[in-house]
Write a protein that holds these residues in place. Structure first.
Motif, PDB file in Angstrom:
ATOM      1  N   LYS A   1       0.834  -1.199   0.000  1.00  0.00           N
ATOM      2  CA  LYS A   1       0.000   0.000   0.000  1.00  0.00           C
ATOM      3  C   LYS A   1       0.876   1.260   0.000  1.00  0.00           C
ATOM      4  O   LYS A   1       0.603   2.211  -0.724  1.00  0.00           O
ATOM      5  CB  LYS A   1      -0.922  -0.010   1.221  1.00  0.00           C
ATOM      6  CG  LYS A   1      -1.859   1.174   1.216  1.00  0.00           C
ATOM      7  CD  LYS A   1      -2.948   1.072   2.244  1.00  0.00           C
ATOM      8  CE  LYS A   1      -3.818   2.318   2.226  1.00  0.00           C
ATOM      9  NZ  LYS A   1      -3.052   3.546   2.503  1.00  0.00           N
ATOM     10  N   VAL A   2       1.941   1.233   0.795  1.00  0.00           N
ATOM     11  CA  VAL A   2       2.839   2.391   0.834  1.00  0.00           C
ATOM     12  C   VAL A   2       3.441   2.625  -0.546  1.00  0.00           C
ATOM     13  O   VAL A   2       3.465   3.761  -1.050  1.00  0.00           O
ATOM     14  CB  VAL A   2       3.958   2.166   1.876  1.00  0.00           C
ATOM     15  CG1 VAL A   2       5.072   3.187   1.707  1.00  0.00           C
ATOM     16  CG2 VAL A   2       3.391   2.237   3.283  1.00  0.00           C
ATOM     17  N   ILE A   3       3.904   1.538  -1.181  1.00  0.00           N
ATOM     18  CA  ILE A   3       4.533   1.694  -2.498  1.00  0.00           C
ATOM     19  C   ILE A   3       3.507   2.227  -3.504  1.00  0.00           C
ATOM     20  O   ILE A   3       3.805   3.108  -4.308  1.00  0.00           O
ATOM     21  CB  ILE A   3       5.144   0.362  -2.966  1.00  0.00           C
ATOM     22  CG1 ILE A   3       6.281  -0.039  -2.021  1.00  0.00           C
ATOM     23  CG2 ILE A   3       5.654   0.459  -4.396  1.00  0.00           C
ATOM     24  CD1 ILE A   3       6.825  -1.426  -2.247  1.00  0.00           C
ATOM     25  N   ALA A   4       2.271   1.714  -3.410  1.00  0.00           N
ATOM     26  CA  ALA A   4       1.224   2.190  -4.321  1.00  0.00           C
ATOM     27  C   ALA A   4       0.941   3.674  -4.085  1.00  0.00           C
ATOM     28  O   ALA A   4       0.797   4.445  -5.044  1.00  0.00           O
ATOM     29  CB  ALA A   4      -0.045   1.361  -4.124  1.00  0.00           C
ATOM     30  N   ASP A   5       0.880   4.090  -2.819  1.00  0.00           N
ATOM     31  CA  ASP A   5       0.630   5.507  -2.499  1.00  0.00           C
ATOM     32  C   ASP A   5       1.748   6.395  -3.036  1.00  0.00           C
ATOM     33  O   ASP A   5       1.496   7.449  -3.626  1.00  0.00           O
ATOM     34  CB  ASP A   5       0.518   5.707  -0.983  1.00  0.00           C
ATOM     35  CG  ASP A   5      -0.809   5.200  -0.429  1.00  0.00           C
ATOM     36  OD1 ASP A   5      -1.740   5.005  -1.234  1.00  0.00           O
ATOM     37  OD2 ASP A   5      -0.904   4.980   0.800  1.00  0.00           O
ATOM     38  N   LEU A   6       2.987   5.952  -2.827  1.00  0.00           N
ATOM     39  CA  LEU A   6       4.128   6.764  -3.295  1.00  0.00           C
ATOM     40  C   LEU A   6       4.138   6.845  -4.811  1.00  0.00           C
ATOM     41  O   LEU A   6       4.419   7.894  -5.387  1.00  0.00           O
ATOM     42  CB  LEU A   6       5.445   6.165  -2.786  1.00  0.00           C
ATOM     43  CG  LEU A   6       5.695   6.217  -1.280  1.00  0.00           C
ATOM     44  CD1 LEU A   6       7.013   5.565  -0.929  1.00  0.00           C
ATOM     45  CD2 LEU A   6       5.695   7.661  -0.785  1.00  0.00           C
ATOM     46  N   THR A   7       3.817   5.718  -5.463  1.00  0.00           N
ATOM     47  CA  THR A   7       3.848   5.695  -6.926  1.00  0.00           C
ATOM     48  C   THR A   7       2.727   6.567  -7.489  1.00  0.00           C
ATOM     49  O   THR A   7       2.959   7.408  -8.361  1.00  0.00           O
ATOM     50  CB  THR A   7       3.694   4.246  -7.428  1.00  0.00           C
ATOM     51  OG1 THR A   7       4.614   3.426  -6.716  1.00  0.00           O
ATOM     52  CG2 THR A   7       3.988   4.148  -8.915  1.00  0.00           C
TER      53      THR A   7
END
Ligand SMILES: Nc1ncnc2c1ncn2[C@@H]1O[C@H](COP(=O)(O)OP(=O)(O)O)[C@@H](O)[C@H]1O
Ligand SMILES: [Mg+2]
Length: 509
Positions: free
Chosen positions: A212-218
């Protein structure tokens, strides 16, 4: 073929062979080979590697590496860095003669890697990059300069009341699900265009949370200037243990090229647990809460690596946001108190505020920033003093007011004002507020412009004020971002624009 030329050919071949034989000088190098005596969860004991050095990398079959952690006369205890299910007693172990290192450099930006520097994002290998040891000495005192430049998070309550400076270590602590990760991610997202490299080190987090963090950052365009170092919850404890050190070496490399870097360690409670697990398995004596004796040292040597370098050394900085998860709001437990004493301040997130919907759930009374104040933009300073005082008065009186006591006018005013402060410091996730808008809103707030407007309209009022900043004169806008305090003229200019914007709300009952 004529026989003479054949003979000459043979002759030449013969001399060639003779020369090669003379040139052949075999080199003997000793190669120590040990054998595994036991393997257990995440660790192995090995005999026969008498020359091995402390924290030397040793190699197991199947391209598995381990770190020599305990060195005894008879055997060594090795922390395994990966899947060890294929190991057996009697397997060969070889020395590598080097310590654990990690790939560093610009190509890591935008990537997701494990603590050994292997790509996890399926975007192909990273190629041949420079490598740095994961454990490096912190910068010498003389190489450091004071924290002087703010690191804006875009979160009002933090930028105004517990400001963070570049090179500072600010702890984020709180129970689970209180918005710790959310604050760190918002801080990363707000570095867009600020020339800050951001590193998110996920330490034994659930895979779904990391995804989820990676998706938010991306999705929000932050991966252009960020990278993620992941040790998953089900990875070997050795990988979890090295993850923050590896991430810090990657960060230091950027800092040493003069860049400003922000690193988030999410979270060090898991890191301490992984280290406790390894230490107990290695039969090191347990201390308080069964943590080993050096648990303080493993965190202090990690966080001491954050700093602001002198201008002569490029002037880069490494700001750390370590996260710690408390249990049942116990900030006096062993790991939280250790980290509170190591860092330059803390943001305490309260589950009570979270339940009341006061988000971000920063408990202002228990949060402090010990060095950030010096780095805070001057325009905030006058506002921050008033805000803090009014807020703490409010919190004190609020408890009384709950008992339904009849309040005198003055007390009622303080409470009404405080309620507006609290409402106005609320902020949804992913909605950073730029400096100028923060200052305008907070200045209007502390000047009492919100006080006779309906409390439930606070969000609308704030929105109107933020929109109104467009009407500010160019010089007042610039002054907000400078290091000199706002002049009285700037103050009244901002308040004039704010009063005009709020006129519309006055008419309502
Ligand atoms: N400012 C905020 N506004 C709205 N929701 C928030 C805010 N901060 C956190 N949340 C929500 O609260 C939940 C817990 O946040 P998280 O950062 O994952 O907590 P923690 O890391 O402390 O376990 C998440 O669902 C997140 O979306
Ligand atoms: Mg979290």
């Amino acid at each position: 073929m004529p026989p003479e030329s054949l003979l000459a050919d043979i002759g030449r071949a013969f001399t060639g062979m003779q020369q090669a034989r003379e040139a052949f000088a075999p080199q003997f190098a000793p190669r120590e080979i040990g054998t595994i005596t036991t393997v257990s969860t995440g660790i192995a004991t090995v005999t026969g590697l008498s020359g091995v050095g402390f924290e030397e990398l040793v190699r197991f079959p199947g391209d598995l590496y381990g770190i020599a952690f305990n060195i005894d006369a008879q055997e060594i205890g090795v922390v395994l860095l990966g899947d060890y299910s294929h190991l057996h007693t009697g397997d060969e172990v070889t020395r590598t003669g080097r310590v654990m290192d990690v790939a560093v450099g610009e190509p890591l930006l935008g990537r997701v890697v494990d603590p050994l520097g292997r790509a996890l994002d399926g975007k192909g290998p990273l190629g041949n990059l420079q490598r740095l040891p994961i454990e490096r000495d912190a910068k010498a005192i003389m190489d450091r300069s004071p924290v002087s430049v703010p690191l804006q998070t875009g979160i009002k309550v933090i930028d105004a009341l517990t400001p963070i400076g570049r090179g500072q270590r600010q702890l984020i602590l709180g129970d689970r699900q209180t918005g710790k990760t959310a604050i760190a991610i918002d801080a990363i997202l707000n570095q867009r265009g600020q020339n800050v490299v951001c590193i998110y080190a996920a330490i034994a987090q659930r895979a779904s949370a990391v995804a989820k963090v990676i998706a938010d950052l991306t999705a929000r365009g932050a991966m252009e200037y960020s990278l993620v170092v992941v040790s998953a919850g089900n990875d070997a404890p050795g990988l979890t243990y090295i993850a923050p050190y590896a991430a810090t070496s990657i960060a230091e490399h950027f800092m040493e090229t003069g860049r400003d870097v922000l690193i988030v360690y999410d979270d060090l409670t898991q890191h301490a647990r992984a280290y406790r697990e390894l230490s107990l398995l290695l039969r090191r004596p347990p201390g308080r809460e069964a943590f080993p004796g050096d648990i303080f040292y493993i965190h202090s040597r990690l966080l001491e690596r954050s700093t602001h370098l002198r201008q002569e050394l490029g002037g880069g900085s490494l700001t750390a946001l370590p996260i710690v998860e408390t249990e049942a709001q116990d900030i006096a437990a062993y790991i939280p108190t250790n980290l509170i004493s190591i860092t330059d301040g803390q943001l305490y997130l309260s589950p009570t505020l979270f339940e009341l919907g006061v988000l971000p759930a920063v408990d202002v009374a228990k949060s402090v920033s010990r060095v950030g104040g010096a780095a805070q933009l001057a325009a905030y300073r006058t506002i921050a003093g008033n805000l803090k005082l009014a807020y703490s008065q409010f919190e004190e009186l609020e408890a009384f007011a709950r008992f339904g006591t009849r309040l005198d006018d003055n007390t009622r005013k303080i409470i009404e004002h405080g309620a507006r402060l609290r409402a106005c410091l609320k902020q949804p996730q992913f909605e950073a507020v730029p400096v100028l808008e923060q200052i305008t809103v907070l200045l209007a707030l502390t000047a009492g412009l919100f006080d006779d407007l309906p409390l439930e309209l606070t969000a609308d009022i704030e929105r109107a004020l933020r929109a109104a900043t467009a009407q500010l004169a160019a010089d007042a806008r610039e002054h907000c971002l400078q290091s000199a305090p706002l002049s009285d003229a700037d103050h009244s200019a901002i308040l004039r624009v704010a009063t005009a914007a709020l006129a519309a709300f006055k008419k309502k009952p």
